[in-house]
Scaffold this motif. Sequence first.
Motif, short mmCIF file in Angstrom:
data_model
loop_
_atom_site.label_atom_id
_atom_site.label_comp_id
_atom_site.label_asym_id
_atom_site.label_seq_id
_atom_site.Cartn_x
_atom_site.Cartn_y
_atom_site.Cartn_z
N ILE A 139 -6.70 10.89 -11.22
CA ILE A 139 -7.44 10.09 -10.43
C ILE A 139 -6.69 9.65 -9.22
O ILE A 139 -5.83 9.01 -9.37
N THR A 140 -7.32 9.73 -8.06
CA THR A 140 -6.83 9.21 -6.76
C THR A 140 -7.73 8.43 -6.00
O THR A 140 -8.82 8.64 -5.96
N THR A 141 -7.23 7.31 -5.72
CA THR A 141 -8.10 6.12 -5.14
C THR A 141 -7.75 6.11 -3.74
O THR A 141 -6.47 6.12 -3.28
N THR A 142 -8.65 5.89 -2.71
CA THR A 142 -8.35 5.50 -1.27
C THR A 142 -8.94 4.10 -1.16
O THR A 142 -10.06 3.95 -1.19
N LYS A 143 -8.07 3.15 -0.58
CA LYS A 143 -8.62 2.00 -0.09
C LYS A 143 -8.71 1.78 1.50
O LYS A 143 -8.01 2.58 2.12
N TYR A 144 -9.53 1.17 2.14
CA TYR A 144 -9.76 1.02 3.51
C TYR A 144 -9.55 -0.45 3.96
O TYR A 144 -9.88 -1.35 3.19
N GLY A 145 -8.83 -0.53 5.07
CA GLY A 145 -8.68 -1.79 5.77
C GLY A 145 -9.82 -2.57 6.38
O GLY A 145 -10.85 -1.73 6.42
N THR A 146 -9.58 -3.54 7.10
CA THR A 146 -10.91 -4.12 7.59
C THR A 146 -11.36 -3.60 8.98
O THR A 146 -12.40 -3.56 9.21
#
Length: 126
Positions: free
Chosen positions: A81-88
């Motif tokens: 599982i690969t997760t990507t988060k995003y900044g504001t």
Amino acid sequence: MAYDGLGRLTDVWLADRDRATEQIPSTKFEYTVQRELASWVATKSLNNDGKSYTTSYAIYDALPRPRQTQAPAAVGTGWVITTTKYGTRGWQWKPQAITPTPPHPAARWPPRSLPLRRVLRRCTTV
């Protein structure tokens, strides 16, 4: 290639498969767009036996940006599982490769059955 009524790709036959003789596609795509839960695309790739598929998932946020990918592990019974988060500002921030902690809810997939937050809680960072 085959498309659904919305123009999305649903089936692909590579050169070794013949659609005219009704051979099953090399790759199949299933789309689920949801209001309350994460939307996702299931990609089914034909196995070497020519009869069964291996399914991987791409989960999208509301914008729709890639949020998480899930694929069966190459060895064993787990999932990668690969997760990507995003900044504001909406830029990609801190992609992570995570591995599920046993027992993984793979039996309850496709991912429409769990909100994205619950999926992430069941995983540990590598």
